[in-house]
Design an enzyme around this catalytic site. Sequence first.
Site, PDB file in Angstrom:
ATOM      1  N   LYS A 181       1.032  -1.211  -0.107  1.00  0.00           N
ATOM      2  CA  LYS A 181       0.027  -0.054  -0.150  1.00  0.00           C
ATOM      3  C   LYS A 181       1.023   1.186  -0.127  1.00  0.00           C
ATOM      4  O   LYS A 181       1.490   1.593   1.086  1.00  0.00           O
ATOM      5  CB  LYS A 181      -0.755   0.030   1.285  1.00  0.00           C
ATOM      6  CG  LYS A 181      -2.334   0.642   1.110  1.00  0.00           C
ATOM      7  CD  LYS A 181      -2.225   2.193   0.695  1.00  0.00           C
ATOM      8  CE  LYS A 181      -1.875   3.219   1.865  1.00  0.00           C
ATOM      9  NZ  LYS A 181      -1.510   4.586   1.864  1.00  0.00           N
ATOM     10  N   GLU A 256       9.285   1.042  11.117  1.00  0.00           N
ATOM     11  CA  GLU A 256      10.206   2.159  10.751  1.00  0.00           C
ATOM     12  C   GLU A 256       9.609   3.597  11.145  1.00  0.00           C
ATOM     13  O   GLU A 256       9.080   4.050  10.093  1.00  0.00           O
ATOM     14  CB  GLU A 256      10.712   2.037   9.516  1.00  0.00           C
ATOM     15  CG  GLU A 256      11.485   0.399   9.345  1.00  0.00           C
ATOM     16  CD  GLU A 256      12.858   0.420   9.766  1.00  0.00           C
ATOM     17  OE1 GLU A 256      13.407   1.290  10.297  1.00  0.00           O
ATOM     18  OE2 GLU A 256      13.180  -0.599   9.459  1.00  0.00           O
ATOM     19  N   CYS A 290      13.773  10.499   7.111  1.00  0.00           N
ATOM     20  CA  CYS A 290      13.508   9.878   8.691  1.00  0.00           C
ATOM     21  C   CYS A 290      14.796   9.958   9.612  1.00  0.00           C
ATOM     22  O   CYS A 290      14.972  10.287  10.592  1.00  0.00           O
ATOM     23  CB  CYS A 290      13.032   8.617   8.721  1.00  0.00           C
ATOM     24  SG  CYS A 290      13.844   7.203   7.732  1.00  0.00           S
ATOM     25  N   GLU A 389      10.091  16.102  15.798  1.00  0.00           N
ATOM     26  CA  GLU A 389      10.535  15.860  14.116  1.00  0.00           C
ATOM     27  C   GLU A 389       9.867  16.941  13.360  1.00  0.00           C
ATOM     28  O   GLU A 389       8.682  17.148  13.230  1.00  0.00           O
ATOM     29  CB  GLU A 389      10.098  14.410  13.739  1.00  0.00           C
ATOM     30  CG  GLU A 389      10.545  14.049  12.179  1.00  0.00           C
ATOM     31  CD  GLU A 389      10.247  12.630  11.772  1.00  0.00           C
ATOM     32  OE1 GLU A 389       8.989  12.568  12.239  1.00  0.00           O
ATOM     33  OE2 GLU A 389      11.054  12.130  11.477  1.00  0.00           O
TER      34      GLU A 389
HETATM   35  P1  NAD Z   1       1.908   8.505   7.695  1.00  0.00           P
HETATM   36  O1  NAD Z   1       2.235   7.788   8.896  1.00  0.00           O
HETATM   37  O2  NAD Z   1       1.050   9.436   7.526  1.00  0.00           O
HETATM   38  O3  NAD Z   1       1.703   7.667   6.445  1.00  0.00           O
HETATM   39  C1  NAD Z   1       2.596   6.494   6.049  1.00  0.00           C
HETATM   40  C2  NAD Z   1       1.907   5.501   5.344  1.00  0.00           C
HETATM   41  O4  NAD Z   1       0.851   4.915   6.404  1.00  0.00           O
HETATM   42  C3  NAD Z   1       0.876   6.034   4.330  1.00  0.00           C
HETATM   43  O5  NAD Z   1       1.284   4.954   3.296  1.00  0.00           O
HETATM   44  C4  NAD Z   1      -0.495   6.056   4.654  1.00  0.00           C
HETATM   45  O6  NAD Z   1      -1.281   6.144   3.817  1.00  0.00           O
HETATM   46  C5  NAD Z   1      -0.427   4.948   5.724  1.00  0.00           C
HETATM   47  N1  NAD Z   1      -1.598   5.122   6.779  1.00  0.00           N
HETATM   48  C6  NAD Z   1      -1.904   6.225   7.087  1.00  0.00           C
HETATM   49  N2  NAD Z   1      -3.008   5.897   8.137  1.00  0.00           N
HETATM   50  C7  NAD Z   1      -3.011   4.631   8.129  1.00  0.00           C
HETATM   51  C8  NAD Z   1      -3.795   3.753   8.966  1.00  0.00           C
HETATM   52  N3  NAD Z   1      -4.806   3.862   9.887  1.00  0.00           N
HETATM   53  N4  NAD Z   1      -3.531   2.501   8.889  1.00  0.00           N
HETATM   54  C9  NAD Z   1      -2.642   1.926   8.188  1.00  0.00           C
HETATM   55  N5  NAD Z   1      -1.833   2.767   7.210  1.00  0.00           N
HETATM   56  C10 NAD Z   1      -2.019   4.041   7.292  1.00  0.00           C
HETATM   57  O7  NAD Z   1       3.647   8.946   7.499  1.00  0.00           O
HETATM   58  P2  NAD Z   1       3.956  10.095   6.505  1.00  0.00           P
HETATM   59  O8  NAD Z   1       3.569  11.557   7.093  1.00  0.00           O
HETATM   60  O9  NAD Z   1       3.460   9.601   5.197  1.00  0.00           O
HETATM   61  O10 NAD Z   1       5.761  10.042   6.329  1.00  0.00           O
HETATM   62  C11 NAD Z   1       6.400  10.779   7.259  1.00  0.00           C
HETATM   63  C12 NAD Z   1       6.797   9.807   8.392  1.00  0.00           C
HETATM   64  O11 NAD Z   1       7.474   8.550   7.962  1.00  0.00           O
HETATM   65  C13 NAD Z   1       7.689  10.517   9.391  1.00  0.00           C
HETATM   66  O12 NAD Z   1       7.485  10.452  10.755  1.00  0.00           O
HETATM   67  C14 NAD Z   1       9.071   9.829   9.007  1.00  0.00           C
HETATM   68  O13 NAD Z   1      10.120  10.218  10.032  1.00  0.00           O
HETATM   69  C15 NAD Z   1       8.592   8.532   8.790  1.00  0.00           C
HETATM   70  N6  NAD Z   1       9.547   7.598   7.990  1.00  0.00           N
HETATM   71  C16 NAD Z   1      10.330   6.924   8.753  1.00  0.00           C
HETATM   72  C17 NAD Z   1      11.345   6.248   7.937  1.00  0.00           C
HETATM   73  C18 NAD Z   1      12.110   5.052   8.776  1.00  0.00           C
HETATM   74  O14 NAD Z   1      12.922   4.198   7.900  1.00  0.00           O
HETATM   75  N7  NAD Z   1      12.412   5.086   9.888  1.00  0.00           N
HETATM   76  C19 NAD Z   1      11.485   6.220   6.518  1.00  0.00           C
HETATM   77  C20 NAD Z   1      10.728   7.157   5.958  1.00  0.00           C
HETATM   78  C21 NAD Z   1       9.754   8.024   6.677  1.00  0.00           C
END
Ligand code: NAD
Length: 487
Positions: A181, A256, A290, A389
């Site tokens: 997804k 992650e 991240c 963050e």
């Molecule tokens: P997000 O959590 O809003 O979304 C990430 C994913 O989760 C998207 O595909 C989204 O559609 C999905 N999602 C959202 N709500 C959901 C739910 N209720 N159930 C299941 N899936 C759901 O994050 P974002 O704003 O898109 O990304 C930024 C965040 O990701 C930052 O905090 C960043 O640090 C983190 N990040 C971490 C890493 C790592 O490897 N540690 C890498 C990249 C990004």
Amino acid sequence: MDVTEKLGFDPALCFINGEWVAPENDDSLELEDPSTGTPIAEIARGTAGDIDAAADAAHAALEGIWGRTTALERGRILARIGQLVLDNVDLLAELEAADVGKPLTQARNDAVALARYMEFYGGAADKVHGETIPYLDGYTVYTLREPHGVTGHIVPWNYPMQIIGRSVGAALAMGNAAVLKPAEEACLTALAFAQIAHEAGLPSGALNVVPGLGGEAGAALTDHPGVNHISFTGSVGVGTLVQAAAARNVVPVTLELGGKSPQIVFKDADIDRALPFLVNAGIQNAGQTCSAASRILVHRSIYVEMLDRMAECYRALQVGPAGSDLDVGPLISARQKEIVDGFLDLAAEDNLTIAARGELVEGAPAGGHYVEPTLIAGVSHDHRLAQDEIFGPVQVVIPFDTDEEAVSIANGTDYGLVAGIWTADGARQMRMARALRSGQVFINNYGAGGGVELPFGGVGKSGHGREKGFEALYGFSVLKTVAASHG
Ligand code: NAD
């Protein structure tokens, strides 16, 4: 020609069981180009019915050809995917630049990294072995590493290709069948990857892609009783929901999550060498990384010099559209810009010192989500800018006096993803590497070029579980113990 016209398939579809299919409810979402704020494509708004179909296709693949594919052959297929990714690097880079707003060179690097993950996990697929265990007389005991079954992969928008590479690549290498997804803000390269994998000979159902909203397709995937492992990359808030869903189904989950990573510069550091690493780790992908080094800790004896030199670098940074391939592109969305602008407003309200800013180039489209990179000094360690963050091109510089204080500041957030230390003192390097609460520690570098071979993941609210390297192969498999009694 619009980049999406080069795709060769309709991006408003899901990829299920080796075919492009309309989402069950025939609904779509709009993708925009963050550099201009204008729409670039319609994508599928997948829902629970599409996730059901994808999970069914994945189970059928495990029962069918994919389940019988040997580790050697899985490795060859991954290697072919890697080659096809390399053959399509320019297209993938263009798609990512248009979809994420990533400057072209950075987007290209991500496409090359995706290929590298396929090469690495292709090569590793037949090199993960079980063991024999010395046991009681009359027994032979051994272990088998088996796939979990169907793995769910939820990916954010900031590094789609790299994150797909590290999680889907490792899952397929171990013989799982994947349901992916991608993020609703950016999913063109996920769809292109599915097409490439299919063309490279990945059997139908081994990889299924269902775009859609997090609360709909994402939640349906994490709640699905037929999904046997979940790999989630994203925010702490959503990660918590994902872990709760995984707990209800009693399935393993890799989280992650975010970070507030420090780089610590000691007084004996090679400043010339450190400087580009310090700045790049804050502004790469417009700080939407991240593992961004959003906190720079500097020994007080060199604080003024470091700040001046970093400020000089910041003043030279150019911000503009992804296609212009400058230092910094736009943020992903108006919402993300609002969040980052909110932090900058807070800095102004609290009279923090803006040491320097980069510059938005003339003629940058007015609808793009640009934030000029900003270097902030005089931030106390417990201020929100040093704790939260930000996920934008903003770095704070914090002075310290002793090694103990540096460790206490570095470890003093909820996160623990990556840390960097700059010092020529070998004993200090070893002490610091042990003392820092962090999934990775880099000594006299930061990121080590991204190394697909290097296990990656966090402690604390940065998450748990490890991806990348061989470690991911253990995470994407389950150990079975076989004890044979033969008298
Ligand atoms: P997000 O959590 O809003 O979304 C990430 C994913 O989760 C998207 O595909 C989204 O559609 C999905 N999602 C959202 N709500 C959901 C739910 N209720 N159930 C299941 N899936 C759901 O994050 P974002 O704003 O898109 O990304 C930024 C965040 O990701 C930052 O905090 C960043 O640090 C983190 N990040 C971490 C890493 C790592 O490897 N540690 C890498 C990249 C990004």
